[in-house]
Scaffold this motif. Sequence first.
Motif, mmCIF file in Angstrom:
data_model
loop_
_atom_site.group_PDB
_atom_site.id
_atom_site.type_symbol
_atom_site.label_atom_id
_atom_site.label_comp_id
_atom_site.label_asym_id
_atom_site.label_seq_id
_atom_site.Cartn_x
_atom_site.Cartn_y
_atom_site.Cartn_z
ATOM 1 N N LEU A 105 -0.217 -2.216 9.676
ATOM 2 C CA LEU A 105 -1.043 -1.157 9.831
ATOM 3 C C LEU A 105 -0.610 -0.121 8.856
ATOM 4 O O LEU A 105 -1.412 0.425 8.156
ATOM 5 C CB LEU A 105 -0.945 -0.749 11.313
ATOM 6 N N VAL A 106 0.537 0.428 9.070
ATOM 7 C CA VAL A 106 1.174 1.395 8.346
ATOM 8 C C VAL A 106 1.024 1.169 6.726
ATOM 9 O O VAL A 106 0.931 1.833 5.804
ATOM 10 C CB VAL A 106 2.588 1.980 8.620
ATOM 11 N N LYS A 107 1.422 0.068 6.391
ATOM 12 C CA LYS A 107 1.277 -0.561 4.968
ATOM 13 C C LYS A 107 0.162 -0.318 4.443
ATOM 14 O O LYS A 107 -0.134 -0.118 3.258
ATOM 15 C CB LYS A 107 1.892 -1.951 4.826
ATOM 16 N N SER A 108 -0.778 -0.836 5.168
ATOM 17 C CA SER A 108 -2.329 -0.629 4.655
ATOM 18 C C SER A 108 -2.560 0.600 4.308
ATOM 19 O O SER A 108 -3.552 1.121 3.424
ATOM 20 C CB SER A 108 -3.241 -1.259 5.610
ATOM 21 N N LEU A 109 -1.735 1.816 5.003
ATOM 22 C CA LEU A 109 -2.131 3.157 4.422
ATOM 23 C C LEU A 109 -1.445 3.485 3.347
ATOM 24 O O LEU A 109 -1.648 4.905 2.910
ATOM 25 C CB LEU A 109 -1.875 4.214 5.563
ATOM 26 N N GLU A 160 4.912 8.953 14.742
ATOM 27 C CA GLU A 160 4.862 8.776 13.019
ATOM 28 C C GLU A 160 3.808 9.506 12.476
ATOM 29 O O GLU A 160 2.545 8.902 12.760
ATOM 30 C CB GLU A 160 4.774 7.439 12.828
ATOM 31 N N ALA A 161 3.984 10.229 11.541
ATOM 32 C CA ALA A 161 3.200 11.182 10.849
ATOM 33 C C ALA A 161 3.374 10.597 9.319
ATOM 34 O O ALA A 161 4.317 10.646 8.670
ATOM 35 C CB ALA A 161 3.184 12.603 10.859
ATOM 36 N N ILE A 162 1.731 10.148 9.009
ATOM 37 C CA ILE A 162 2.039 9.456 7.395
ATOM 38 C C ILE A 162 1.258 10.001 6.584
ATOM 39 O O ILE A 162 -0.197 10.683 6.787
ATOM 40 C CB ILE A 162 1.466 8.055 7.566
ATOM 41 N N ASN A 163 1.626 10.451 5.157
ATOM 42 C CA ASN A 163 1.151 10.891 4.080
ATOM 43 C C ASN A 163 0.598 12.540 4.340
ATOM 44 O O ASN A 163 -0.577 12.640 4.535
ATOM 45 C CB ASN A 163 -0.018 9.969 3.619
ATOM 46 N N SER A 164 1.359 13.406 4.098
ATOM 47 C CA SER A 164 1.130 14.601 4.245
ATOM 48 C C SER A 164 0.149 15.070 2.867
ATOM 49 O O SER A 164 0.139 14.446 1.929
ATOM 50 C CB SER A 164 2.338 15.611 3.825
ATOM 51 N N ASN A 165 -0.757 15.656 3.394
ATOM 52 C CA ASN A 165 -1.920 16.138 2.216
ATOM 53 C C ASN A 165 -1.195 17.047 1.381
ATOM 54 O O ASN A 165 -1.921 17.567 0.207
ATOM 55 C CB ASN A 165 -3.187 16.672 2.831
ATOM 56 N N LYS A 200 -2.625 10.239 9.000
ATOM 57 C CA LYS A 200 -2.566 9.551 10.005
ATOM 58 C C LYS A 200 -1.628 9.847 10.880
ATOM 59 O O LYS A 200 -0.313 9.917 10.311
ATOM 60 C CB LYS A 200 -2.719 8.083 9.704
ATOM 61 N N VAL A 201 -1.550 9.636 12.169
ATOM 62 C CA VAL A 201 -0.619 9.790 13.111
ATOM 63 C C VAL A 201 -0.644 8.787 14.225
ATOM 64 O O VAL A 201 -1.615 8.504 14.811
ATOM 65 C CB VAL A 201 -0.789 11.410 13.854
ATOM 66 N N LEU A 202 0.623 8.090 14.196
ATOM 67 C CA LEU A 202 0.648 7.065 15.456
ATOM 68 C C LEU A 202 1.570 7.437 16.499
ATOM 69 O O LEU A 202 2.639 8.254 16.319
ATOM 70 C CB LEU A 202 1.175 5.832 14.866
ATOM 71 N N LEU A 203 1.370 7.244 17.508
ATOM 72 C CA LEU A 203 2.182 7.649 18.836
ATOM 73 C C LEU A 203 2.570 6.405 19.541
ATOM 74 O O LEU A 203 1.711 5.490 20.049
ATOM 75 C CB LEU A 203 1.348 8.501 19.615
ATOM 76 N N TYR A 204 3.951 6.099 19.421
ATOM 77 C CA TYR A 204 4.500 5.072 19.953
ATOM 78 C C TYR A 204 5.042 5.400 21.284
ATOM 79 O O TYR A 204 5.519 6.431 21.683
ATOM 80 C CB TYR A 204 5.626 4.385 19.148
#
Length: 373
Positions: free
Chosen positions: A110-114, A135-140, A47-51
């Motif tokens: 939102l991020v904690k749920s991931l 913010e990029a979350i959890n690299s595969n 997932k990626v979030l853009l602030y």
Amino acid sequence: MVSDLQKKIERYEELIKLGQLTSSSLDIKQIQKKACTSIAKLLDCEKVLLYRKEEKLQEVVYRYQIDHNIEEVRFAIDEHSFVGACAHYLATLSINNVKMDIRKKRESDLVKSLKPKNILLFPLVSKGELIGVVEAINSNKGGFDEEDVHFSEAIANELTTTLLNALLFEKQQRMFIQVVESLADAIGKKDAYTGGHTKRVRHFAEMIGKEMELNFNEMNDLLLASVLHDIGKIGIEDSILKKRAPLTDSEFEIMKSHPALGHEILKKIEGLENVVDGMRFHHERPDGKGYPFGLKDGEIPVIASIISVADTFDAMISTRPYRKGLPPMVAYEEILKYSGTQFDTAVVAAFERWFKKSRMYKDSTLVSQRKAS
Ligand SMILES: [Fe+2]
């Protein structure tokens, strides 16, 4: 080797696509959404979030849509959270063991749920000024590596340019509408309205347009057309426009020429065709009894149909020199009554959905309750 090379080529192709986002759309929301999908592919993560940096505030904000509601995640720009620290130090942060980091407590729900295991954050900076944070979350691959960190710089460069272009367009568009609105208001001052008619029609039209889920271009056309809808009144003589009593039949015939006069004024401006049609047909009706052309249902552009409802609603609630404005609730019921005859049914349905959520609906109900008791 070959697969490595192939992967690199694919990455650079995706990076080029990211740089070209503004050529397909200038809708900042669309760009942000597409950019997040593109970056998730580029960095091969979940997932990626853009602030975006909030103007005048020491905060960054990520906005996302759930059903029809816009949700927000905000962070103060300080060292206490992952996102805040990235924005504060204008530095890339690669956190490969989120669990062990004290700042995890400040993460959004939102991020904690991931269930984040690893996070890569990098700032978007232009001329030393913060524009946003990615913010990029959890690299595969189980963690972000050196190459990802290195590559994030290229992503940041592309995305900063893309976002700045879209922001500039948004700002210019807003300024353009404000300038046009000031001009239209100058005409409004000649009119028998109590003032602010143009602004209110634009607001009501925008609310209806949102309910109808108009796309970015349709919405821009609608806003401009609603601001310009009565521009033709500039050609109507003051004795009619400023009359402090209802118009006679012959005066009304003259007044009815304002959409055609507006068309004469604006028809030569390139790129405004839909705007001009929205203005030109805003007194047409689905039952064919409108003017100037007597168009019927299906022949009237949706922008014109929206302006018709917004304009009539405001005309009813506005106080004129010769009559008091109706309570909004009464005007609302009138609009509903003429759905399908004077007004387009889909537009009235959207108007109804918006009105029921508006403060006018509640206030009017309270007023009528108070009156009844
Ligand atoms: Fe009009």
